[in-house]
Motif scaffolding. Structure first.
Motif, PDB file in Angstrom:
ATOM      1  N   MET A 137       0.832  -1.200   0.000  1.00  0.00           N
ATOM      2  CA  MET A 137       0.000   0.000   0.000  1.00  0.00           C
ATOM      3  C   MET A 137       0.870   1.255   0.000  1.00  0.00           C
ATOM      4  O   MET A 137       2.080   1.167  -0.028  1.00  0.00           O
ATOM      5  CB  MET A 137      -0.926   0.007   1.212  1.00  0.00           C
ATOM      6  CG  MET A 137      -2.163  -0.887   1.074  1.00  0.00           C
ATOM      7  SD  MET A 137      -1.823  -2.641   1.296  1.00  0.00           S
ATOM      8  CE  MET A 137      -1.526  -2.722   3.054  1.00  0.00           C
ATOM      9  N   GLY A 138       0.195   2.423   0.068  1.00  0.00           N
ATOM     10  CA  GLY A 138       0.911   3.686  -0.029  1.00  0.00           C
ATOM     11  C   GLY A 138       1.381   3.849  -1.464  1.00  0.00           C
ATOM     12  O   GLY A 138       0.621   3.655  -2.407  1.00  0.00           O
ATOM     13  N   ARG A 139       2.643   4.155  -1.643  1.00  0.00           N
ATOM     14  CA  ARG A 139       3.225   4.174  -2.991  1.00  0.00           C
ATOM     15  C   ARG A 139       3.797   2.804  -3.341  1.00  0.00           C
ATOM     16  O   ARG A 139       4.360   2.595  -4.408  1.00  0.00           O
ATOM     17  CB  ARG A 139       4.323   5.229  -3.103  1.00  0.00           C
ATOM     18  CG  ARG A 139       5.394   5.110  -2.068  1.00  0.00           C
ATOM     19  CD  ARG A 139       6.562   6.049  -2.304  1.00  0.00           C
ATOM     20  NE  ARG A 139       7.527   5.493  -3.239  1.00  0.00           N
ATOM     21  CZ  ARG A 139       8.829   5.798  -3.249  1.00  0.00           C
ATOM     22  NH1 ARG A 139       9.296   6.686  -2.391  1.00  0.00           N
ATOM     23  NH2 ARG A 139       9.651   5.255  -4.104  1.00  0.00           N
ATOM     24  N   GLY A 140       3.651   1.842  -2.370  1.00  0.00           N
ATOM     25  CA  GLY A 140       4.157   0.494  -2.530  1.00  0.00           C
ATOM     26  C   GLY A 140       5.075   0.084  -1.405  1.00  0.00           C
ATOM     27  O   GLY A 140       5.443  -1.083  -1.272  1.00  0.00           O
ATOM     28  N   GLU A 141       5.428   1.052  -0.536  1.00  0.00           N
ATOM     29  CA  GLU A 141       6.417   0.807   0.508  1.00  0.00           C
ATOM     30  C   GLU A 141       5.829   0.211   1.779  1.00  0.00           C
ATOM     31  O   GLU A 141       6.562  -0.317   2.627  1.00  0.00           O
ATOM     32  CB  GLU A 141       7.177   2.107   0.826  1.00  0.00           C
ATOM     33  CG  GLU A 141       6.499   3.052   1.808  1.00  0.00           C
ATOM     34  CD  GLU A 141       5.312   3.825   1.248  1.00  0.00           C
ATOM     35  OE1 GLU A 141       4.773   4.680   1.979  1.00  0.00           O
ATOM     36  OE2 GLU A 141       4.915   3.574   0.086  1.00  0.00           O
ATOM     37  N   LYS A 142       4.495   0.300   1.957  1.00  0.00           N
ATOM     38  CA  LYS A 142       3.845  -0.288   3.132  1.00  0.00           C
ATOM     39  C   LYS A 142       3.461  -1.727   2.788  1.00  0.00           C
ATOM     40  O   LYS A 142       2.587  -1.953   1.947  1.00  0.00           O
ATOM     41  CB  LYS A 142       2.607   0.526   3.507  1.00  0.00           C
ATOM     42  CG  LYS A 142       2.920   1.973   3.872  1.00  0.00           C
ATOM     43  CD  LYS A 142       1.641   2.751   4.119  1.00  0.00           C
ATOM     44  CE  LYS A 142       1.931   4.227   4.396  1.00  0.00           C
ATOM     45  NZ  LYS A 142       0.680   5.011   4.556  1.00  0.00           N
ATOM     46  N   ILE A 143       4.107  -2.666   3.449  1.00  0.00           N
ATOM     47  CA  ILE A 143       4.024  -4.065   3.022  1.00  0.00           C
ATOM     48  C   ILE A 143       3.419  -4.936   4.116  1.00  0.00           C
ATOM     49  O   ILE A 143       3.837  -4.891   5.277  1.00  0.00           O
ATOM     50  CB  ILE A 143       5.416  -4.582   2.633  1.00  0.00           C
ATOM     51  CG1 ILE A 143       5.942  -3.770   1.443  1.00  0.00           C
ATOM     52  CG2 ILE A 143       5.371  -6.064   2.284  1.00  0.00           C
ATOM     53  CD1 ILE A 143       7.378  -4.010   1.121  1.00  0.00           C
TER      54      ILE A 143
END
Length: 299
Positions: A156-162
């Motif tokens: 999530m986020g820009r892809g950094e929240k995993i």
């Protein structure tokens, strides 16, 4: 990602990825897009070899002359980050054997960057904690942190929240890379952000412990429409997939590759042969039949 010792160094197998789900809900103040995506590592790999260089230089060699090996390459950028972090004159000779097509939406460059962070942390005995590697991965690119996790995850986020997510669905995966590539920036430039995005709370439920029919029903990629607008050949290849018997082909990330899921390798091979010999054959550069990658960097 898998790392093994070789003579005087390390060899790393860097996985490609597929987005089984990708929704974009808005554009952020930092210029990136707010997204929710379910990414799965697959057994299609670049192979990298790392050896120490006593001169303190970062040297990158690639078996493909079409790929830059200069300071713009993510591998070089990742290596220089680690070099700066060490505060010592450490060097590395890196050899890249490129198997993951680029400009295909398969994450090869990001995976190679993550492999470089892991490998040099080990080769140079830096012993940096996972948190530091994740921070460096985020600076390198939105997909890079995912490849440090070595398993399927919601990002999530820009892809950094995993958020790692259990997913071990024994599926055969057919990936087709057309003769053309797509620029991620060009695809995003044509994106129309939906006024009512898909329900992000419900999406994870559709993939946890699901069989192939349920997974196929819920495959989704918001970037597919703008990619098809940008490159009409994708639409022709997509229809060829459907006519060959693929239940629900889907664009890989921002493209240009397309994938489809099958219960058995034999069925995936039948569809691949139909595509190679069918009306879309002139659009096809590579075909791969693979599976989910479920091993870790530590094996």
């Amino acid at each position: 990602m898998r790392m093994v010792s070789i003579t005087d160094g390390l060899q790393v197998w860097a996985n490609a990825k597929l987005n089984f789900y990708l929704e974009i809900s808005g554009k952020r103040s930092d210029g990136f897009h707010e997204l929710s995506t379910f990414m799965v590592p697959v057994q299609l790999n670049d192979v990298l070899e790392f050896r120490e260089d006593t001169t303190g230089a970062i040297k990158l060699w690639c078996d493909s002359k079409d790929l830059s090996t200069g300071p713009d390459n993510l591998i070089v950028r990742a290596a220089r980050m680690m070099q700066d972090e060490s505060k010592r004159p450490l060097g590395a000779e890196i050899r890249l054997f490129k198997h993951i097509p680029w400009q295909a939406g398969l994450g090869g460059g990001s995976s190679d960057a993550a492999a470089t962070l892991c490998a040099l942390n080990h080769l140079w005995k830096l012993n940096l904690p996972e948190k530091i590697l994740e921070e460096k991965a985020t600076k390198l690119g939105s997909d890079v942190p995912f490849f440090l996790q070595k398993k399927a995850a919601w990002c999530m986020g820009r892809g950094e929240k995993i958020l790692p997510s259990p997913f071990e669905c024994d599926l055969s995966i057919l990936i087709v890379k057309p003769i053309f590539g797509l620029s991620t920036a060009s695809v995003y430039s044509r994106l129309k952000i939906p006024s009512s995005p898909m329900d992000q709370a419900e999406a994870p439920k559709h993939f946890a412990g699901s069989g192939i029919n349920k997974v196929n029903e819920n495959l989704f990629n918001r970037l597919q429409e703008p990619a098809f607008e940008l490159e009409p050949g994708l639409g022709l290849l997509f229809e060829a997939f459907r006519k060959a018997g693929a239940q629900k082909p889907l664009l890989c990330g921002s493209g240009s590759a397309i994938f489809a899921l099958f219960e058995h390798d034999e069925r995936a091979l039948e569809v691949a042969k139909s595509l190679i010999h069918g009306t879309a054959r002139n659009f096809i550069e590579h075909t791969f039949i693979t599976r989910q990658a479920i091993y870790s960097c530590d094996n």
